[in-house]
Scaffold this motif. Structure first.
Motif, PDB file in Angstrom:
ATOM      1  N   LEU A  87       0.846  -1.465   0.035  1.00 59.00           N
ATOM      2  CA  LEU A  87       0.038   0.044  -0.015  1.00 59.00           C
ATOM      3  C   LEU A  87       1.002   1.190   0.114  1.00 59.00           C
ATOM      4  CD1 LEU A  87      -2.783  -0.918   2.705  1.00 59.00           C
ATOM      5  CD2 LEU A  87      -2.931  -1.154   0.293  1.00 59.00           C
ATOM      6  N   SER A  88       2.094   1.093   0.884  1.00 64.25           N
ATOM      7  CA  SER A  88       2.704   2.403   0.777  1.00 64.25           C
ATOM      8  C   SER A  88       4.295   1.987   0.572  1.00 64.25           C
ATOM      9  CB  SER A  88       2.894   2.899   2.351  1.00 64.25           C
ATOM     10  OG  SER A  88       3.625   3.997   2.355  1.00 64.25           O
ATOM     11  N   PRO A  89       4.898   1.846  -0.686  1.00 59.11           N
ATOM     12  CA  PRO A  89       6.026   1.441  -1.082  1.00 59.11           C
ATOM     13  C   PRO A  89       7.174   2.033  -0.045  1.00 59.11           C
ATOM     14  CG  PRO A  89       4.964   1.931  -3.036  1.00 59.11           C
ATOM     15  CD  PRO A  89       4.086   2.469  -1.826  1.00 59.11           C
ATOM     16  N   ARG A  90       7.168   3.375   0.375  1.00 56.96           N
ATOM     17  CA  ARG A  90       8.003   3.845   1.463  1.00 56.96           C
ATOM     18  C   ARG A  90       8.334   3.003   2.480  1.00 56.96           C
ATOM     19  NH1 ARG A  90       7.583   9.799   3.158  1.00 56.96           N
ATOM     20  NH2 ARG A  90       7.639  10.077   0.851  1.00 56.96           N
ATOM     21  N   GLN A  91       7.363   2.077   2.817  1.00 56.74           N
ATOM     22  CA  GLN A  91       7.703   1.143   3.906  1.00 56.74           C
ATOM     23  C   GLN A  91       8.568   0.282   3.553  1.00 56.74           C
ATOM     24  OE1 GLN A  91       6.618   2.553   6.767  1.00 56.74           O
ATOM     25  NE2 GLN A  91       5.455   4.027   5.751  1.00 56.74           N
ATOM     26  N   MET A  92       9.016   0.122   2.475  1.00 50.65           N
ATOM     27  CA  MET A  92       9.872  -1.020   2.046  1.00 50.65           C
ATOM     28  C   MET A  92      11.310  -1.015   2.866  1.00 50.65           C
ATOM     29  SD  MET A  92       8.954  -3.320  -0.425  1.00 50.65           S
ATOM     30  CE  MET A  92      10.489  -3.909  -1.317  1.00 50.65           C
ATOM     31  N   ASN A  93      11.489   0.437   3.171  1.00 49.60           N
ATOM     32  CA  ASN A  93      12.826   0.629   3.964  1.00 49.60           C
ATOM     33  C   ASN A  93      12.855   0.080   5.078  1.00 49.60           C
ATOM     34  OD1 ASN A  93      13.835   2.244   1.690  1.00 49.60           O
ATOM     35  ND2 ASN A  93      12.753   4.109   2.856  1.00 49.60           N
ATOM     36  N   LEU A  94      11.538  -0.291   5.827  1.00 48.81           N
ATOM     37  CA  LEU A  94      11.440  -0.954   7.035  1.00 48.81           C
ATOM     38  C   LEU A  94      11.410  -2.323   7.089  1.00 48.81           C
ATOM     39  CD1 LEU A  94       9.059   1.706   8.605  1.00 48.81           C
ATOM     40  CD2 LEU A  94      11.376   1.856   8.640  1.00 48.81           C
ATOM     41  N   SER A  95      10.482  -2.826   6.070  1.00 46.59           N
ATOM     42  CA  SER A  95      10.517  -4.340   6.238  1.00 46.59           C
ATOM     43  C   SER A  95      10.040  -4.984   4.829  1.00 46.59           C
ATOM     44  CB  SER A  95       9.491  -4.733   7.131  1.00 46.59           C
ATOM     45  OG  SER A  95       9.234  -6.082   6.967  1.00 46.59           O
ATOM     46  N   PRO A 237       0.284  12.877  -3.401  1.00 45.92           N
ATOM     47  CA  PRO A 237      -0.038  11.500  -4.460  1.00 45.92           C
ATOM     48  C   PRO A 237       0.380  10.195  -3.513  1.00 45.92           C
ATOM     49  CG  PRO A 237       1.586  13.147  -5.481  1.00 45.92           C
ATOM     50  CD  PRO A 237       1.104  13.780  -4.002  1.00 45.92           C
ATOM     51  N   GLU A 238       1.178  10.177  -2.551  1.00 46.26           N
ATOM     52  CA  GLU A 238       1.350   9.042  -1.751  1.00 46.26           C
ATOM     53  C   GLU A 238       0.101   8.760  -0.940  1.00 46.26           C
ATOM     54  OE1 GLU A 238       4.425   6.704   1.398  1.00 46.26           O
ATOM     55  OE2 GLU A 238       5.107   8.484   0.417  1.00 46.26           O
ATOM     56  N   ALA A 239      -0.479   9.742  -0.457  1.00 49.06           N
ATOM     57  CA  ALA A 239      -1.443   9.380   0.500  1.00 49.06           C
ATOM     58  C   ALA A 239      -2.849   8.837  -0.530  1.00 49.06           C
ATOM     59  CB  ALA A 239      -1.877  10.665   1.369  1.00 49.06           C
ATOM     60  N   ARG A 240      -2.818   9.584  -1.569  1.00 47.61           N
ATOM     61  CA  ARG A 240      -4.141   9.225  -2.373  1.00 47.61           C
ATOM     62  C   ARG A 240      -3.754   7.874  -2.935  1.00 47.61           C
ATOM     63  NH1 ARG A 240      -8.332  11.714  -1.404  1.00 47.61           N
ATOM     64  NH2 ARG A 240      -9.037  11.338  -3.449  1.00 47.61           N
ATOM     65  N   ARG A 241      -2.531   7.735  -3.214  1.00 44.89           N
ATOM     66  CA  ARG A 241      -2.305   6.217  -3.598  1.00 44.89           C
ATOM     67  C   ARG A 241      -2.564   5.091  -2.622  1.00 44.89           C
ATOM     68  NH1 ARG A 241       2.373   7.182  -5.524  1.00 44.89           N
ATOM     69  NH2 ARG A 241       3.542   6.609  -3.561  1.00 44.89           N
ATOM     70  N   LEU A 242      -2.414   5.531  -1.320  1.00 45.53           N
ATOM     71  CA  LEU A 242      -2.592   4.200  -0.370  1.00 45.53           C
ATOM     72  C   LEU A 242      -4.013   4.245  -0.229  1.00 45.53           C
ATOM     73  CD1 LEU A 242      -0.677   4.247   3.103  1.00 45.53           C
ATOM     74  CD2 LEU A 242      -3.263   3.731   2.920  1.00 45.53           C
ATOM     75  N   ARG A 244      -6.365   4.634  -2.429  1.00 45.63           N
ATOM     76  CA  ARG A 244      -6.635   3.964  -3.598  1.00 45.63           C
ATOM     77  C   ARG A 244      -6.668   2.570  -3.464  1.00 45.63           C
ATOM     78  NH1 ARG A 244      -4.644   7.359  -6.692  1.00 45.63           N
ATOM     79  NH2 ARG A 244      -2.954   6.268  -7.426  1.00 45.63           N
ATOM     80  N   SER A 245      -5.128   2.077  -3.185  1.00 40.38           N
ATOM     81  CA  SER A 245      -4.613   0.619  -2.978  1.00 40.38           C
ATOM     82  C   SER A 245      -5.715  -0.053  -2.000  1.00 40.38           C
ATOM     83  CB  SER A 245      -3.544   0.720  -2.581  1.00 40.38           C
ATOM     84  OG  SER A 245      -2.525   1.139  -3.721  1.00 40.38           O
ATOM     85  N   GLN A 246      -5.898   0.711  -0.959  1.00 40.38           N
ATOM     86  CA  GLN A 246      -6.691   0.173   0.184  1.00 40.38           C
ATOM     87  C   GLN A 246      -8.141  -0.242  -0.473  1.00 40.38           C
ATOM     88  OE1 GLN A 246      -6.075  -0.907   3.523  1.00 40.38           O
ATOM     89  NE2 GLN A 246      -8.493  -1.536   3.735  1.00 40.38           N
ATOM     90  N   MET A 247      -8.705   0.737  -1.052  1.00 40.45           N
ATOM     91  CA  MET A 247     -10.248   0.760  -1.703  1.00 40.45           C
ATOM     92  C   MET A 247      -9.969  -0.776  -3.074  1.00 40.45           C
ATOM     93  SD  MET A 247     -11.277   4.427  -1.861  1.00 40.45           S
ATOM     94  CE  MET A 247     -12.662   4.203  -2.504  1.00 40.45           C
ATOM     95  N   GLU A 248      -9.033  -0.647  -3.562  1.00 40.89           N
ATOM     96  CA  GLU A 248      -8.907  -1.546  -4.798  1.00 40.89           C
ATOM     97  C   GLU A 248      -8.801  -2.945  -4.127  1.00 40.89           C
ATOM     98  OE1 GLU A 248      -5.569  -0.563  -6.708  1.00 40.89           O
ATOM     99  OE2 GLU A 248      -6.440   1.000  -8.003  1.00 40.89           O
ATOM    100  N   TRP A 249      -7.990  -3.171  -2.914  1.00 42.68           N
ATOM    101  CA  TRP A 249      -8.098  -4.397  -2.198  1.00 42.68           C
ATOM    102  C   TRP A 249      -9.381  -4.797  -1.692  1.00 42.68           C
ATOM    103  CZ3 TRP A 249      -9.218  -5.945   2.945  1.00 42.68           C
ATOM    104  CH2 TRP A 249      -8.795  -7.312   3.213  1.00 42.68           C
ATOM    105  N   GLU A 250     -10.136  -3.850  -0.976  1.00 39.04           N
ATOM    106  CA  GLU A 250     -11.415  -3.981  -0.696  1.00 39.04           C
ATOM    107  C   GLU A 250     -12.430  -4.489  -1.540  1.00 39.04           C
ATOM    108  OE1 GLU A 250     -12.747  -4.083   2.247  1.00 39.04           O
ATOM    109  OE2 GLU A 250     -11.525  -2.942   3.644  1.00 39.04           O
TER     110      GLU A 250
END
Length: 260
Positions: A87-95, A237-242, A244-250
């Motif tokens: 949902l948030s590619p930035r979190q790739m840095n953490l795990s 953009p990142e907030a809107r993408r997250l 949108r990704s959550q809604m697509e998953w739903e």
């Protein structure tokens, strides 16, 4: 000196110039702004915040069993919640492992209606929290480790409501600066996430918290400005993408669950 060696040395020199002339001064300015924001708040720059600061903490803890019931129903009905880095590619840095799942309700002014429908009592409780900026279930699989990191915005504070905490409890923990936190089911932990923190789940069970960001108590004019900043950030953009990704998953989840 060869041409390639000269070019390499020039790149190194430019990096050092950028670091000393731009990056470090900006970092110092950022820290000065954070210190000033903390000084405007009654809790100052404390890393761990007393839950009694917020009237909604008692209400959230008193109804934690209701939230947990909806969480368990969600987990049993959904084989695969989305990875947070999906949902948030930035979190790739953490795990980068497929073991940190998330289920969002609210993000920077964006309310995810389908999540509220699936977990209506949780949604009602979230709606009762003033200054809410972020809310999601954070699901950490056995053996997961979230690297040390820090938040970027001093004007919010983070809350974890323990919902599922496996045993032994001492093996599922979070370090905030030099303090070690051990979650308890039905209890909130509030901390300043701009202080470096790190998370481990060294158990055989899943750990789940309801993660919230709420506005830091400050003078009224700063609170008003803070809410405007957070709502504007919801259009990034990142907030809107997250969202949108959550809604697509739903939508995919609902379609797969529908009878055929």
């Amino acid at each position: 000196m060869s041409g390639s060696s000269s070019a390499f040395a020039a790149r190194i020199n430019l990096k050092e110039i950028y670091r000393h002339a731009i990056k470090l001064p900006l970092k110092r300015v950022g820290h000065a702004v954070e210190d000033w924001v903390a000084d405007q708040s009654p809790m100052g720059n404390s890393s761990i915040i007393d839950g009694k600061t917020f009237e909604w903490v008692e209400r959230l803890e008193a109804n934690s069993h209701v939230i947990k019931q909806e969480l368990v129903a969600l987990l049993s009905g959904q084989k695969q919640l989305p990875n947070i880095q999906d949902l948030s590619p930035r979190q790739m840095n953490l795990s980068q492992k497929d073991g940190w799942k998330s289920y969002f309700f609210f993000l920077l002014g964006n309310r995810i209606d389908e999540s509220y429908k699936r977990c209506p009592e949780t949604g009602k409780l979230l709606d009762s929290i003033p200054g809410l900026a972020l809310a999601y279930f954070s699901v950490l699989a056995p053996g997961m480790h979230i690297k040390a990191h820090r938040g970027a915005y001093k004007a919010v504070l983070r809350c974890h409501l323990g919902l599922i905490v496996p045993e032994p409890r001492t093996n599922v923990r979070m370090r905030v600066l030099d303090k070690m936190i051990y979650w308890e089911e039905g209890k909130c932990v509030i901390f300043d996430d701009t202080h470096k923190h790190e998370v481990w789940n060294n158990t055989d069970g899943v750990r789940v918290v309801l993660l919230l960001d709420v506005c830091r108590p400050m003078p009224r004019w700063m609170m008003s400005l803070n809410m405007k900043v957070l709502n504007l950030a919801g259009y990034l953009p990142e907030a809107r993408r997250l969202v949108r990704s959550q809604m697509e998953w739903e939508a995919q989840s609902s379609a797969s669950a529908a009878p055929h």
